[in-house]
Design a protein around this motif. Sequence first.
Motif, mmCIF file in Angstrom:
data_model
loop_
_atom_site.group_PDB
_atom_site.id
_atom_site.type_symbol
_atom_site.label_atom_id
_atom_site.label_comp_id
_atom_site.label_asym_id
_atom_site.label_seq_id
_atom_site.Cartn_x
_atom_site.Cartn_y
_atom_site.Cartn_z
ATOM 1 N N LEU A 82 -1.200 -11.644 10.450
ATOM 2 C CA LEU A 82 -0.608 -11.884 9.135
ATOM 3 C C LEU A 82 -1.605 -11.575 8.027
ATOM 4 O O LEU A 82 -1.249 -10.968 7.016
ATOM 5 N N ASP A 83 -2.853 -11.983 8.199
ATOM 6 C CA ASP A 83 -3.873 -11.752 7.169
ATOM 7 C C ASP A 83 -4.053 -10.259 6.893
ATOM 8 O O ASP A 83 -4.109 -9.828 5.735
ATOM 9 N N VAL A 84 -4.149 -9.476 7.952
ATOM 10 C CA VAL A 84 -4.333 -8.035 7.779
ATOM 11 C C VAL A 84 -3.087 -7.404 7.161
ATOM 12 O O VAL A 84 -3.187 -6.518 6.300
ATOM 13 N N ALA A 85 -1.919 -7.864 7.566
ATOM 14 C CA ALA A 85 -0.673 -7.325 7.017
ATOM 15 C C ALA A 85 -0.582 -7.569 5.518
ATOM 16 O O ALA A 85 -0.193 -6.678 4.755
ATOM 17 N N VAL A 86 -0.952 -8.765 5.081
ATOM 18 C CA VAL A 86 -0.924 -9.071 3.648
ATOM 19 C C VAL A 86 -1.909 -8.199 2.893
ATOM 20 O O VAL A 86 -1.622 -7.698 1.798
ATOM 21 N N LEU A 87 -3.076 -7.983 3.479
ATOM 22 C CA LEU A 87 -4.074 -7.128 2.832
ATOM 23 C C LEU A 87 -3.577 -5.691 2.704
ATOM 24 O O LEU A 87 -3.739 -5.063 1.651
ATOM 25 N N VAL A 88 -2.956 -5.171 3.744
ATOM 26 C CA VAL A 88 -2.442 -3.799 3.703
ATOM 27 C C VAL A 88 -1.332 -3.663 2.665
ATOM 28 O O VAL A 88 -1.319 -2.722 1.863
ATOM 29 N N VAL A 89 -0.399 -4.620 2.648
ATOM 30 C CA VAL A 89 0.692 -4.577 1.670
ATOM 31 C C VAL A 89 0.141 -4.698 0.252
ATOM 32 O O VAL A 89 0.569 -3.992 -0.667
ATOM 33 N N GLY A 90 -0.817 -5.594 0.067
ATOM 34 C CA GLY A 90 -1.426 -5.746 -1.253
ATOM 35 C C GLY A 90 -2.106 -4.479 -1.720
ATOM 36 O O GLY A 90 -1.987 -4.084 -2.880
ATOM 37 N N ALA A 91 -2.819 -3.812 -0.813
ATOM 38 C CA ALA A 91 -3.484 -2.559 -1.164
ATOM 39 C C ALA A 91 -2.474 -1.486 -1.544
ATOM 40 O O ALA A 91 -2.668 -0.737 -2.513
ATOM 41 N N LEU A 92 -1.367 -1.411 -0.811
ATOM 42 C CA LEU A 92 -0.332 -0.418 -1.125
ATOM 43 C C LEU A 92 0.290 -0.682 -2.496
ATOM 44 O O LEU A 92 0.499 0.250 -3.282
ATOM 45 N N VAL A 93 0.593 -1.940 -2.785
ATOM 46 C CA VAL A 93 1.173 -2.283 -4.085
ATOM 47 C C VAL A 93 0.191 -1.952 -5.205
ATOM 48 O O VAL A 93 0.572 -1.425 -6.258
ATOM 49 N N PHE A 94 -1.072 -2.234 -4.997
ATOM 50 C CA PHE A 94 -2.096 -1.934 -6.002
ATOM 51 C C PHE A 94 -2.199 -0.432 -6.241
ATOM 52 O O PHE A 94 -2.351 0.028 -7.377
ATOM 53 N N LEU A 95 -2.120 0.360 -5.192
ATOM 54 C CA LEU A 95 -2.266 1.809 -5.325
ATOM 55 C C LEU A 95 -1.125 2.444 -6.109
ATOM 56 O O LEU A 95 -1.314 3.479 -6.757
ATOM 57 N N LEU A 96 0.050 1.837 -6.085
ATOM 58 C CA LEU A 96 1.221 2.465 -6.701
ATOM 59 C C LEU A 96 1.064 2.659 -8.203
ATOM 60 O O LEU A 96 1.293 3.756 -8.725
ATOM 61 N N GLU A 97 0.698 1.626 -8.929
ATOM 62 C CA GLU A 97 0.585 1.733 -10.386
ATOM 63 C C GLU A 97 -0.794 1.346 -10.897
ATOM 64 O O GLU A 97 -1.299 1.963 -11.838
ATOM 65 N N SER A 98 -1.408 0.361 -10.287
ATOM 66 C CA SER A 98 -2.740 -0.046 -10.748
ATOM 67 C C SER A 98 -3.744 1.087 -10.577
ATOM 68 O O SER A 98 -4.697 1.203 -11.350
ATOM 69 N N GLY A 99 -3.527 1.934 -9.576
ATOM 70 C CA GLY A 99 -4.379 3.109 -9.425
ATOM 71 C C GLY A 99 -4.316 4.006 -10.644
ATOM 72 O O GLY A 99 -5.325 4.560 -11.082
ATOM 73 N N ASN A 100 -3.116 4.158 -11.224
ATOM 74 C CA ASN A 100 -2.975 4.939 -12.452
ATOM 75 C C ASN A 100 -3.730 4.287 -13.607
ATOM 76 O O ASN A 100 -4.309 4.975 -14.452
ATOM 77 N N VAL A 101 -3.704 2.965 -13.654
ATOM 78 C CA VAL A 101 -4.427 2.247 -14.707
ATOM 79 C C VAL A 101 -5.926 2.498 -14.579
ATOM 80 O O VAL A 101 -6.623 2.720 -15.577
ATOM 81 N N VAL A 102 -6.430 2.476 -13.345
ATOM 82 C CA VAL A 102 -7.852 2.737 -13.126
ATOM 83 C C VAL A 102 -8.214 4.137 -13.594
ATOM 84 O O VAL A 102 -9.258 4.350 -14.231
#
Length: 213
Positions: free
Chosen positions: A115-135
């Motif tokens: 579960l811990d790894v799954a949450v980390l992977v999902v969180g990273a994917l969500v961050f990459l979608l739009e927050s990556g553009n912000v960076v």
Amino acid sequence: MIGAGIVLLAVGGVDLTRRSLTGLRRTVVLAALGLVLLIGSAGADAAVWSFVAVGVAAVWAAATPDRRGGRTGFWPVVLVAAVVTLAVALLGIRVAQGPLGDVWPSGSPLGAVSLDVAVLVVGALVFLLESGNVVVRIALRDGEVPVEERAATLKGGRLIGPIERVLVFALTLTGAFTLLAAVLAAKGIVRFPEISRDGEGASVPSTSSSAAS
């Protein structure tokens, strides 16, 4: 690891929400996301990280430019990276992962990861979608480009950029490094004429068109 995933989920969710919604609807959605984050993290015995995540996401939203532009330093990115690194260092993969960990479908294909790894992977994917553009906007200071001009040049990049980042992330997770190298090489070849023009002092739109990718 779950703390890092929760933080990335919060920051990524804020950016996706402020990109899509305004006014009261944005406030309602953000409140709902915060509640879901609190309940979910409590179910995984990581409720304290939901409060950390909300605090980091609030600072991120206040300090970073949204799609309308704006300028800021690089410190919000450093802040998120530091909190995520600290969360991974402190927690790692826990043995006891709360009630949600107890009902995690270990007998299914999902059981290959905790579960811990799954949450980390999902969180990273969500961050990459739009927050990556912000960076990228922070790094390139594209607040200097007029809003009208940027709107005309970044539409493709805002879509292609997240796809590229998710693809690179997926290839890295699966260990397909040869294919990853091929993708990066192909992108460099395609972008070489554009980079060459920028190096010769070409127009700003060329730089802006690649900002989100």
